[in-house]
Scaffold this motif. Structure first.
Motif, PDB file in Angstrom:
ATOM      1  N   ALA A 506     -41.336   9.919  -4.608  1.00 14.42           N
ATOM      2  CA  ALA A 506     -40.135   9.355  -3.986  1.00 14.42           C
ATOM      3  C   ALA A 506     -38.911   9.609  -4.848  1.00 14.42           C
ATOM      4  CB  ALA A 506     -40.333   7.862  -3.756  1.00 14.42           C
ATOM      5  N   GLY A 507     -39.075   9.467  -6.169  1.00 18.20           N
ATOM      6  CA  GLY A 507     -37.943   9.697  -7.054  1.00 18.20           C
ATOM      7  C   GLY A 507     -37.468  11.138  -7.018  1.00 18.20           C
ATOM      8  N   MET A 508     -38.403  12.089  -7.123  1.00 21.78           N
ATOM      9  CA  MET A 508     -38.019  13.494  -7.114  1.00 21.78           C
ATOM     10  C   MET A 508     -37.453  13.903  -5.762  1.00 21.78           C
ATOM     11  SD  MET A 508     -38.516  14.517 -10.169  1.00 21.78           S
ATOM     12  CE  MET A 508     -38.189  16.237  -9.873  1.00 21.78           C
ATOM     13  N   PHE A 509     -38.026  13.373  -4.681  1.00 23.61           N
ATOM     14  CA  PHE A 509     -37.530  13.713  -3.348  1.00 23.61           C
ATOM     15  C   PHE A 509     -36.092  13.231  -3.177  1.00 23.61           C
ATOM     16  CE2 PHE A 509     -36.754  12.866   1.120  1.00 23.61           C
ATOM     17  CZ  PHE A 509     -37.253  13.990   1.745  1.00 23.61           C
ATOM     18  N   SER A 510     -35.849  11.972  -3.527  1.00 24.76           N
ATOM     19  CA  SER A 510     -34.504  11.426  -3.332  1.00 24.76           C
ATOM     20  C   SER A 510     -33.504  12.082  -4.282  1.00 24.76           C
ATOM     21  CB  SER A 510     -34.518   9.907  -3.531  1.00 24.76           C
ATOM     22  OG  SER A 510     -34.970   9.577  -4.833  1.00 24.76           O
ATOM     23  N   GLY A 511     -33.908  12.333  -5.548  1.00 27.55           N
ATOM     24  CA  GLY A 511     -32.992  12.965  -6.483  1.00 27.55           C
ATOM     25  C   GLY A 511     -32.606  14.370  -6.045  1.00 27.55           C
ATOM     26  N   LEU A 512     -33.601  15.150  -5.623  1.00 25.22           N
ATOM     27  CA  LEU A 512     -33.310  16.513  -5.149  1.00 25.22           C
ATOM     28  C   LEU A 512     -32.488  16.492  -3.868  1.00 25.22           C
ATOM     29  CD1 LEU A 512     -36.766  18.183  -5.856  1.00 25.22           C
ATOM     30  CD2 LEU A 512     -34.611  18.739  -6.982  1.00 25.22           C
ATOM     31  N   LEU A 513     -32.803  15.540  -2.981  1.00 24.62           N
ATOM     32  CA  LEU A 513     -32.025  15.434  -1.735  1.00 24.62           C
ATOM     33  C   LEU A 513     -30.570  15.132  -2.048  1.00 24.62           C
ATOM     34  CD1 LEU A 513     -32.116  15.452   1.353  1.00 24.62           C
ATOM     35  CD2 LEU A 513     -32.589  12.990   1.270  1.00 24.62           C
ATOM     36  N   GLY A 514     -30.347  14.230  -3.016  1.00 23.03           N
ATOM     37  CA  GLY A 514     -28.972  13.921  -3.396  1.00 23.03           C
ATOM     38  C   GLY A 514     -28.250  15.140  -3.948  1.00 23.03           C
ATOM     39  N   ILE A 515     -28.935  15.928  -4.791  1.00 24.60           N
ATOM     40  CA  ILE A 515     -28.313  17.133  -5.359  1.00 24.60           C
ATOM     41  C   ILE A 515     -28.013  18.150  -4.268  1.00 24.60           C
ATOM     42  CG2 ILE A 515     -28.772  19.136  -6.827  1.00 24.60           C
ATOM     43  CD1 ILE A 515     -30.256  17.287  -8.731  1.00 24.60           C
ATOM     44  N   VAL A 516     -28.933  18.321  -3.316  1.00 21.74           N
ATOM     45  CA  VAL A 516     -28.721  19.287  -2.223  1.00 21.74           C
ATOM     46  C   VAL A 516     -27.533  18.861  -1.361  1.00 21.74           C
ATOM     47  CG1 VAL A 516     -29.721  20.183  -0.083  1.00 21.74           C
ATOM     48  CG2 VAL A 516     -31.108  20.090  -2.156  1.00 21.74           C
ATOM     49  N   ILE A 517     -27.460  17.569  -1.035  1.00 24.27           N
ATOM     50  CA  ILE A 517     -26.346  17.082  -0.207  1.00 24.27           C
ATOM     51  C   ILE A 517     -25.021  17.274  -0.940  1.00 24.27           C
ATOM     52  CG2 ILE A 517     -25.311  15.008   0.792  1.00 24.27           C
ATOM     53  CD1 ILE A 517     -28.148  14.021   1.383  1.00 24.27           C
TER      54      ILE A 517
END
Length: 659
Positions: A506-517
């Motif tokens: 969950a942490g890696m998914f949300s962190g990467l999603l934030g960077i992509v956005i």
């Protein structure tokens, strides 16, 4: 997968194994008894031990004969054509061995002798005229050695000093070195040998079997043998071929049968026994459970007790893994077979390989001409497999057996299909050939270089000049696979009640999603309070999950995972380089065709195709490995494919039918 436990009377243990081997779906595991248990490892009776040793000897002997005759790939004969019973089989193997062993031994001697001749004859031809005279002399003796050219003078000085000048050297050039013959008095022969050794050199001596002949006679004998032995070798090879034709199929069937008997005695020792009973444990696919249980109960009735339960993917250890995929996915399981199978109950990425590998391969190659070439190779492999013929990749020393050719050809067909699809989108047929042909109205054209209607089909994606679409597609698949991998981590973490993996995913998914956005909004100049708020929330979730997972290295992993997304740009880069090389090859062919009046077009086609093929051979490994690497490294590592390995399903089954 289900766990199967069978308990029964000791006297029927062997019969039970015969039945399980015929069913061919149960993997038997060694069963260990507890220290305080009345059960102990099953011990073979004296009669069983003798039988086991006999079958083991028959397996070893038949395997040796199959190797000697090169008959491993021959289809086995029918069971009605082979002897039955250990004594009859032993007699048959002895008969074949009596004909084979002598030929194989003689062939080995011939090969060794020819190797000696090929090594020594060139030297002896140069040495014989001089050394033969020294050997016949009453007062003189000689020795020969090879010395590097630059060391000759120092060696000459050493020999002169050691022998006080009583030595004559006759050097002659041999490639980069010098072949030297040294002549001395017979009384100085040992001193010469010592001096040569002190110089760090070795005398040229005759092989042991020729040592008593002398140089001249040895050279003469080697000359004769180098002429006669190849003829004898050819005769022996023909005789072995005849024996392979006569006995190969029968030997293969015998080997399979004796291997089946040996396997039963091996599995007997995987059981435990009490005073009058035995116990066996194994694994059976859930779909075959009812058939196995009902079959055993019907055959043995009250003599056995059979229990089966579903495997517990959370607590059972070393559960065998049998990949269960749709028919269209199964050919791609071979790409996963490079590694140990996934742990039982974890994610099986076979279907992602089946979807993404050929798609990425086509995205990179993107050429209709090459697609047709790949399809032809796949068709040839399939036909060869259907004919029962293997494929040998000579320089790589890799041999592909006929059963493996069908799935390999299917994978290549899929790669060819996607290459053709993207080739149409890119307008590429052996590079830009169809942008030139036909000259009056080419098949493909682009409005970037020609007016509307110049050709038949306007190229949808002119990748050699228009980069943005493929860049975005490559990055898009990077986001999909990297974030998708972490999403799988979350799902299977919940499934296995492993909250550490849930928080990590969950942490890696949300962190990467934030960077992509954030990156998308920044590059498109769409940063606003709403986007900033979403990014801050995503990064806050990442930090919270980093604390809950107790994995501070996630801070570093977030950066490396962002690089994993960018790594998918290799799809664009490798594909672009392939397209430019293909265009160069085609343009070269057309240039030659325009310069020379008559032979030009024909020569241009030949040169263009040659450059295309050379470039394809040099780059095809990269075109294959880059899409695979994106799966194996960028995707598989996210859901923990390499963290825990499974055990392959290897059922106890008959080889070659009933025995």
């Amino acid at each position: 997968m289900d766990q199967l436990t069978v308990v029964g009377r000791r006297t029927i243990a062997y019969d039970l194994l015969v039945s399980l081997q015929s069913l061919g779906v149960v993997q038997i595991d060694p069963l260990e008894s507890a220290e305080d248990s009345a059960l102990s490892g099953l011990k073979l009776t004296e009669a069983d031990r003798v039988q086991k040793e006999g079958w083991e000897a028959a397996v070893a002997r038949s395997a040796t004969l199959l190797d000697a005759l090169g008959a491993h790939e021959i289809q086995p004969a029918g069971r009605g054509d082979i002897p039955t019973g250990l004594d009859a089989i032993g007699s048959y193997l002895q008969v074949v061995a009596s004909q084979t062993d002598q030929l194989v031994a003689e062939l080995s001697d011939i090969e060794g002798d020819l190797e000696v001749c090929s090594l020594y004859l060139p030297l002896l031809r140069e040495l014989a005229p001089t050394l033969a005279q020294l050997e016949q002399s009453r007062y003189l003796s000689g020795a020969a050695f090879i010395v590097p050219s630059e060391e000759y003078e120092s060696v000459k000085s050493l020999l002169d000093d050691t022998l006080s000048g009583r030595v004559i050297l006759a050097p002659r050039r041999r490639e980069r070195d010098l072949l030297v013959i040294a002549a001395v008095l017979k009384t100085d022969r040992e001193l010469l040998a010592t001096a040569i050794s002190r110089a760090g050199l070795s005398e040229i001596t005759l092989p042991e079997r020729y040592s008593e002949l002398g140089v001249a006679k040895a050279a003469h004998v080697m000359e004769e043998r180098s002429q006669s032995l190849p003829k004898r070798r050819s005769v022996i090879v023909d005789e072995l071929d005849s024996l392979r034709t006569q006995h190969g199929a029968k030997l293969k069937a015998v080997h399979q049968m004796v291997s089946n008997y040996q396997a039963r005695f091996d599995r007997l020792q995987d059981m435990v026994e009490g005073k009058y009973s035995f116990a066996l444990r194994g694994w059976v696919p859930s779909a075959d459970r009812a058939r196995v249980v009902d079959g055993l109960r019907k055959q043995f009735g009250d003599d056995i007790v059979v229990e089966a339960r579903a495997a517990d993917e959370h607590h059972d250890q070393d559960v065998p893994v049998k990949l269960d995929n749709p028919v269209w996915v199964k050919p791609f399981e071979g790409l996963l077979a490079l590694f140990a199978p996934p742990k039982y109950g974890s994610f099986d990425p076979s279907w992602t390989l089946a979807v993404f590998f050929p798609f990425f391969f086509g995205l990179v190659v993107g050429d209709i001409g090459f697609a047709l070439l790949f399809a032809a190779i796949a068709w040839w492999l399939r036909r060869r497999g259907q004919a029962g013929k293997l494929v040998s990749l000579g320089p790589l020393r890799i041999t592909i057996k006929p059963p493996a050719l069908a799935p390999i050809s299917t994978v290549i067909f899929w790669c060819a299909a996607w290459s053709a699809v993207f080739g149409f989108l890119y307008g590429e047929f052996f590079g830009n050939f169809l942008e030139h042909f036909p000259a009056a109205k080419p098949i493909f054209y682009t409005t970037l270089h020609a007016p509307k209607g110049h050709g038949l089909i306007d190229i949808v994606l002119f990748r050699v000049e228009v980069f943005t679409p493929l860049l975005l597609v490559s990055i898009g698949f990077g986001v999909l696979q990297v974030l998708g991998g972490w999403l799988i981590r979350i799902i299977y973490g919940f499934r296995h009640h492993d909250m550490k993996h849930v928080f990590e995913g969950a942490g890696m998914f949300s962190g990467l999603l934030g960077i992509v956005i954030f990156a998308t909004a920044f590059l498109t100049q769409n940063l606003n309070p709403v986007v900033n708020g979403i990014v801050i929330v995503a990064l806050a979730i990442f930090l919270l999950c980093t604390v809950l997972a107790k994995m501070p290295l996630m801070l570093i992993e977030l950066v490396s995972n962002s690089g994993n997304i960018l790594s998918f740009l290799r799809l664009f880069a490798v594909g672009l380089s392939a397209a430019l090389v293909a265009n160069l090859a085609t343009d070269l062919g057309y240039s030659i065709g325009r310069v020379l009046p008559v032979l030009g077009p024909l020569l241009g086609i030949v040169v263009g195709l040659a450059v295309h093929l050379i470039a394809l051979v040099l780059t095809i490994i990269g075109h294959t490995l880059q899409p695979l690497r994106l799966q194996y490294v960028e995707f598989f590592t996210k859901f923990g494919f390499y963290d825990e390995n499974g055990r392959p399903y290897q059922p106890f089954r008959l080889l070659g039918g009933k025995s």
